[in-house]
Design a protein around this motif. Structure first.
Motif, PDB file in Angstrom:
ATOM      1  N   PRO A  73       0.812  -1.219   0.000  1.00  0.00           N
ATOM      2  CA  PRO A  73       0.000   0.000   0.000  1.00  0.00           C
ATOM      3  C   PRO A  73       0.847   1.272   0.000  1.00  0.00           C
ATOM      4  O   PRO A  73       1.911   1.321   0.615  1.00  0.00           O
ATOM      5  CB  PRO A  73      -0.805  -0.100   1.300  1.00  0.00           C
ATOM      6  N   SER A  74       0.354   2.275  -0.691  1.00  0.00           N
ATOM      7  CA  SER A  74       0.961   3.599  -0.679  1.00  0.00           C
ATOM      8  C   SER A  74       0.077   4.500   0.176  1.00  0.00           C
ATOM      9  O   SER A  74      -1.071   4.769  -0.182  1.00  0.00           O
ATOM     10  CB  SER A  74       1.073   4.146  -2.108  1.00  0.00           C
ATOM     11  N   VAL A  75       0.601   4.921   1.324  1.00  0.00           N
ATOM     12  CA  VAL A  75      -0.193   5.722   2.262  1.00  0.00           C
ATOM     13  C   VAL A  75      -0.087   7.189   1.881  1.00  0.00           C
ATOM     14  O   VAL A  75       0.943   7.831   2.086  1.00  0.00           O
ATOM     15  CB  VAL A  75       0.269   5.493   3.712  1.00  0.00           C
ATOM     16  N   LYS A  76      -1.168   7.702   1.294  1.00  0.00           N
ATOM     17  CA  LYS A  76      -1.246   9.117   0.916  1.00  0.00           C
ATOM     18  C   LYS A  76      -2.525   9.683   1.520  1.00  0.00           C
ATOM     19  O   LYS A  76      -3.574   9.734   0.870  1.00  0.00           O
ATOM     20  CB  LYS A  76      -1.233   9.270  -0.605  1.00  0.00           C
ATOM     21  N   PRO A  77      -2.456  10.084   2.783  1.00  0.00           N
ATOM     22  CA  PRO A  77      -3.670  10.435   3.521  1.00  0.00           C
ATOM     23  C   PRO A  77      -4.445  11.604   2.916  1.00  0.00           C
ATOM     24  O   PRO A  77      -3.870  12.601   2.506  1.00  0.00           O
ATOM     25  CB  PRO A  77      -3.141  10.809   4.907  1.00  0.00           C
TER      26      PRO A  77
END
Length: 410
Positions: A73-77
């Motif tokens: 996963p790429s965490v881009k809030p």
């Protein structure tokens, strides 16, 4: 069927083993509390030193960096939520380091909402100003009641007047989005007493209010007192009347319900909470924090020491890891969206699940529509006002074989 839960801290959960999708939700659980409220079953601990809280910040940031590698996963809030515990019990310097550190680890350019929970009397204007400078634009205050006797029953350690002072401190710091939490059906509470708290909250002029019925969670002091006969729960009929009064009064005040327990002016809904209720993805940091990525779900160890040990070993402290079957995912999405006033949207459901909800849930939709608990049209199905009273029972019929919990948010 869901996979069996993993044992503590096995190296099985690594980010690269999860779907390579963009995750838009970030939750940080800050477990420190001045005092453990007698109704609360969220993981929290009291009497912690400043040194341990500083170490906690170091380890949360270390956990965050575990999600910054290549693959998975790429965490881009787009939404961030600090819950607890009492996040604002962190000393100002420690909180500043946490906010700064998260900005360095994650790409926060797309954040459109950043909420921090606070107990009244734990923040002043300078603390709120610091939060605002680092991007926090929403505070959720746990008022719970404006009656001293009710606060004593709940073991809340603040005064009713502290709520207004805290709200004004946030406004002075130009934090315009403010929520106030309330609890109804407190032992000894009458309808008149509940209406007074409701009016006191509305008088603050916030654009979002949450109102939860008191629940007796296992192993909490309040539940023990109830079993021992030291307190008596509010009668069910009065509790339902309080719910109905809340919904009608909030609507009249321009804050209609958008979820069973949450009320907001149009455009002021909590975007992070909507992420949960729409079954979207989020990563949780800190002890007991839950995460969900495309049907893969787990929670962090609900013990500060065990969580600290795992992070020190550079391991994700995941427990209760499971992978939901397609049937479970459909059931949970329906259960969650039925809590929303907008209901379960057929087109959205089919886009995400590749199934027609009207076929998958034909039986409960037909039965509960005939009973007057659901209403539907060509675009959606949702609870009627009468159905809201029995929401848990109705939603359970949409679940697959196993019921699973979701993290609470405010």
């Amino acid at each position: 069927m869901a996979h069996s839960a993993l044992s503590y801290y096995t190296p099985c959960l690594v980010p690269t083993a999860l779907p390579a999708v963009e995750v838009g939700g970030l939750y940080v659980h800050i477990p420190f509390c001045f005092h453990k409220c007698h109704y609360c079953d969220f993981y929290s601990i009291t009497q912690q030193s400043d040194e341990r809280m500083e170490r906690f910040v170091d380890l949360v940031l270390a956990e965050g960096r575990m999600w910054g590698g290549v693959g998975g996963p790429s965490v881009k809030p787009r939404t961030i939520f600090f819950g607890g515990g009492t996040p604002t019990l962190l000393p100002m310097g420690a909180m500043r380091r946490l906010l700064e550190g998260l900005r360095k680890i994650f790409n926060l350019s797309g954040v459109r909402e950043w909420t921090v929970e606070a107990n009244p009397a734990t923040v002043d204007e300078s603390y709120c100003t610091m939060l605002r400078e680092f991007g926090v634009d929403r505070i959720s205050f746990g008022a719970q009641s404006f009656d001293r006797r009710e606060l004593a029953v709940l073991e809340r350690h603040h005064e009713p007047e502290d709520v207004a002072r805290s709200v004004e401190a946030a406004r002075a710091a130009v934090i315009k989005r403010i929520n106030v939490d309330l609890i109804f059906a407190i032992p000894g509470q009458s309808m008149e007493m509940w209406e007074k708290s409701l009016e006191a909250a509305l008088a603050l002029g916030t654009k979002h209010l949450s109102a939860y019925n008191l629940t007796y969670e296992p192993n909490t002091p309040l539940t023990v007192k109830k079993k021992m006969g030291q307190i008596t729960a509010v009668e069910e009929g009065l509790e339902l009347a309080m719910l109905e009064k809340t919904r009608s009064r909030m609507a009249a005040a321009g804050l209609p319900a958008y979820e069973i327990s949450n009320f907001a002016a149009p455009g002021q809904e909590c975007q992070h909470n909507l992420r949960y209720w729409n079954g979207e993805d989020y990563i949780g940091l800190g002890p007991s924090a839950a995460s969900h990525v495309q049907g893969h779900r787990w929670k962090n160890a609900g013990n500060l020491g065990k969580w600290e040990e795992a992070i020190a070993r550079k391991e994700l402290p995941a427990v209760d890891m499971e992978i939901l079957s397609p049937q479970q995912r459909m059931g949970e999405l329906a259960m969650l969206q039925l809590r929303l006033s907008s209901g379960l949207n057929f087109a959205d459901f089919e886009k995400r699940m590749s199934e027609d909800a009207r076929s998958v849930f034909a039986d409960p939709i037909e039965r509960y529509t005939a009973a007057g608990l659901l209403e539907s049209d060509s675009t959606r199905v949702r609870l009627t006002e009468h159905g809201v009273r029995l929401a848990d029972a109705v939603a359970a019929e949409f679940l697959a074989t196993e019921q699973c919990s979701v993290p609470a948010a405010k």
